[in-house]
Design an enzyme around this catalytic site. Structure first.
Site, PDB file in Angstrom:
ATOM      1  CG  HIS A 467      -1.871  -1.123   1.296  1.00 47.09           C
ATOM      2  ND1 HIS A 467      -2.448  -1.540   2.485  1.00 47.09           N
ATOM      3  CD2 HIS A 467      -2.367  -1.940   0.330  1.00 47.09           C
ATOM      4  CE1 HIS A 467      -3.252  -2.562   2.245  1.00 47.09           C
ATOM      5  NE2 HIS A 467      -3.213  -2.827   0.943  1.00 47.09           N
ATOM      6  N   PRO A 468       1.827   1.432  -0.883  1.00 50.41           N
ATOM      7  CG  PRO A 468       3.179   1.331  -2.801  1.00 50.41           C
ATOM      8  CD  PRO A 468       2.258   0.490  -1.950  1.00 50.41           C
TER       9      PRO A 468
END
Length: 542
Positions: A467-468
């Site tokens: 989930h960057p």
């Protein structure tokens, strides 16, 4: 040279939505560029097979620089390199985050981004097969469903959760986020229902939409502080195309800032040291990288019916029959069936830990699972990291991968939060409801006598939850890259519309928020177009 009204870079979750919405007006000529492949592989459509896509041609196969605070190891960062982007390769969990996340965005000065203001955009896309209420939508393109198959071990875990004193919650995306339950999924009739399935494939034959795969964009062409077009490479040829209205970056939290920097927009000193002419000094480009870390506790299973050995004969025959004929069965599972949210400290305003459970081993993205064995895994996810990293250029060449440095666990407060979460997971797994399944502990192999030992285990085994966000953040301060309308500051005709604009990571999986951002961004673009056309008519220049 070809001209388009809108050029969209990246056919991932955001890009598919934008292509749909912008090309709905037949007068808009839209180009959608994707560096990756078409999304035709069977493993893309089969939910349980998502991790088989890692380190294949459908994955960018990114890796961090050595993480000093994670026992000095580089860490794998899978990202979808395919039509549909990560929505074609992820675990299909439909999760929005907490209402406080969006209210915080608005409190930072981003007008229009409070929870009440963005909720209609979540609902707009949604075709929820379970809920039709004030929090959910029906009739949108993106089908949201529940599990057609629930593993008995996942059901036993919910009993253990109740025994440990935690509440159950059937809908993390409703009024209350806290509690445990089965996830909602981006699935339709037991298959993955990606952003490509929902938004792109049904309209791909529009005459005003062109989609090009295996197209690697090298830069945005900027003249007189206006985005004029882009240059991309395909089949060994450099091709330039022009945008009469806007260029839109939807390349994700790693590649959107990379492309801005290659185009001369970024920290001036960093651009100069890589031989790139500075168009505009923007110190925030590539900064503010945030991500969710997943820790884990794993046990061997006393039973041999977990997803670890589903491919063995004869189990696979029955599973295939259920999947092909009944649109369900084990192959329709995303493996990570049960989740939950808790506050590990009583005075927190919202959850700081999310949990993920799988009736299977999932050690280092599944690469280090014990072969031929059956297991179960349950782990905490760090929701609001204090550790913030960056994305930088490796050099001035478009073909080079970016330098990704999340700086995981660089802030000790994150370690402390994960330890509290791991203790909760261990307590739940020790409940009697799991006695018939829980075998010998696999990870950690021995009892840990101190928080220091738990911290060392987490530094060695925790991995990204994919989930960057945040590297082209929205805001009003000097480090902001885009404004509240997602325009790149100081540059006309250029927007960023993807997860990189999040000023602060949300408490939950990021795919649904990315779809929401694209829906809202598309409305902003169309509103700007309508305004410009009205002005032209008024001035007699239309």
């Amino acid at each position: 040279m070809q001209h388009f009204d809108y050029i969209i870079i990246g056919a991932g979750s955001a890009g598919c939505v934008l292509a749909n919405r912008l090309s709905k007006n037949s007068n808009n000529k839209v180009l959608l560029l994707e560096a990756g492949e078409e999304d035709k592989a069977n493993d893309i459509k089969t939910p349980i097979a998502f991790s088989k896509l890692f380190k294949t041609k459908y994955d960018w196969q990114d890796e961090t620089v050595v993480q000093e605070h994670m026992n000095n190891r580089p860490m794998f960062q899978p990202r979808g390199k395919v039509i549909g982007g990560c929505s074609s390769t992820n675990a299909m969990i439909y999760m929005r985050g907490n209402r406080l996340d969006y209210d915080h965005w608005a409190d930072l000065g981003n007008k229009g981004w409070s929870y009440e203001e963005i909720l209609p955009y979540f609902k707009k896309s949604e075709d929820n097969q379970v809920y039709n209420n004030e929090y959910h939508g029906v009739g949108g393109e993106w089908t949201i469903d529940t599990y057609r198959y629930q593993h008995p071990l996942s059901k036993a875990l919910l009993s253990a959760i109740k025994q440990a004193g935690h509440s159950l919650n059937p809908d993390f995306n409703g009024e209350v986020q806290e509690g445990f339950g089965f996830h909602q999924l981006n699935q339709k009739k037991g298959r993955r229902w990606s952003a490509a399935d929902a938004f792109l494939h049904p309209i791909r034959n529009r005459s005003n939409l062109e989609v090009i795969t295996k197209a690697h964009v090298s830069k945005v062409v900027i003249e007189d502080n206006k985005a004029q077009g882009i240059v991309y490479e395909r089949g060994g040829k450099q091709i330039e195309v022009r945008a009469d209205r806007e260029v839109i970056l939807s390349a994700g939290a790693f590649n959107s800032p990379k492309l801005l920097m290659l185009s001369g927009l970024g920290p001036a000193a960093h651009l100069q040291e890589n031989g790139i002419e500075v168009v505009q000094d923007m110190p925030g480009v590539g900064q503010n990288l945030q991500d969710h870390l997943l820790g884990g506790i794993a046990y061997r299973s006393k039973k041999s019916d977990t997803y670890d050995t589903i491919e063995g004969f004869p189990r696979i025959l029955g599973a295939l029959w259920q999947f092909l004929i009944n649109k369900g069965g084990p192959l329709s599972s995303n493996v990570c069936e049960v989740g939950g949210f808790v506050r590990t400290l009583p005075d927190l305003p919202a959850p700081d830990i999310q949990f993920a459970f799988a009736p299977a081993f999932y050690i280092r993205h599944g690469f280090d699972n014990p072969q031929g064995e059956n297991g179960l895994g349950f782990g905490p996810i760090l929701l609001q990291p204090y550790s913030v990293g960056e994305v930088k250029l490796r050099d001035g060449h478009a073909a080079s991968k970016p330098l990704i440095d999340p700086k995981y666990f660089s802030d000790e407060r994150d370690v402390a939060t994960m330890i509290r979460g791991a203790k909760i997971a261990d307590e739940i797994l020790s409940q009697s409801a799991l006695d018939e399944y829980r075998g010998a502990r696999y990870l950690p192999e021995k009892d840990l006598d101190s928080d220091e030992e738990m911290a060392d285990l987490l530094r060695d085994m925790a991995e990204t939850l994919y989930h960057p966000v945040g590297t082209c953040k929205m805001g009003k301060d000097a480090m902001s890259v885009v404004d509240e309308n997602l325009n790149v500051r100081g540059i006309e005709g250029l927007r960023v519309i993807d997860a990189s604009i999040m000023p602060k990571i949300v408490r939950g999986n990021t795919n649904a928020p990315t779809i929401m951002i694209a829906e809202k961004g598309a409305d902003m673009i169309l509103a700007a177009q309508a305004s410009a056309q009205a002005t032209a008519v008024s001035a007699g220049t239309a």
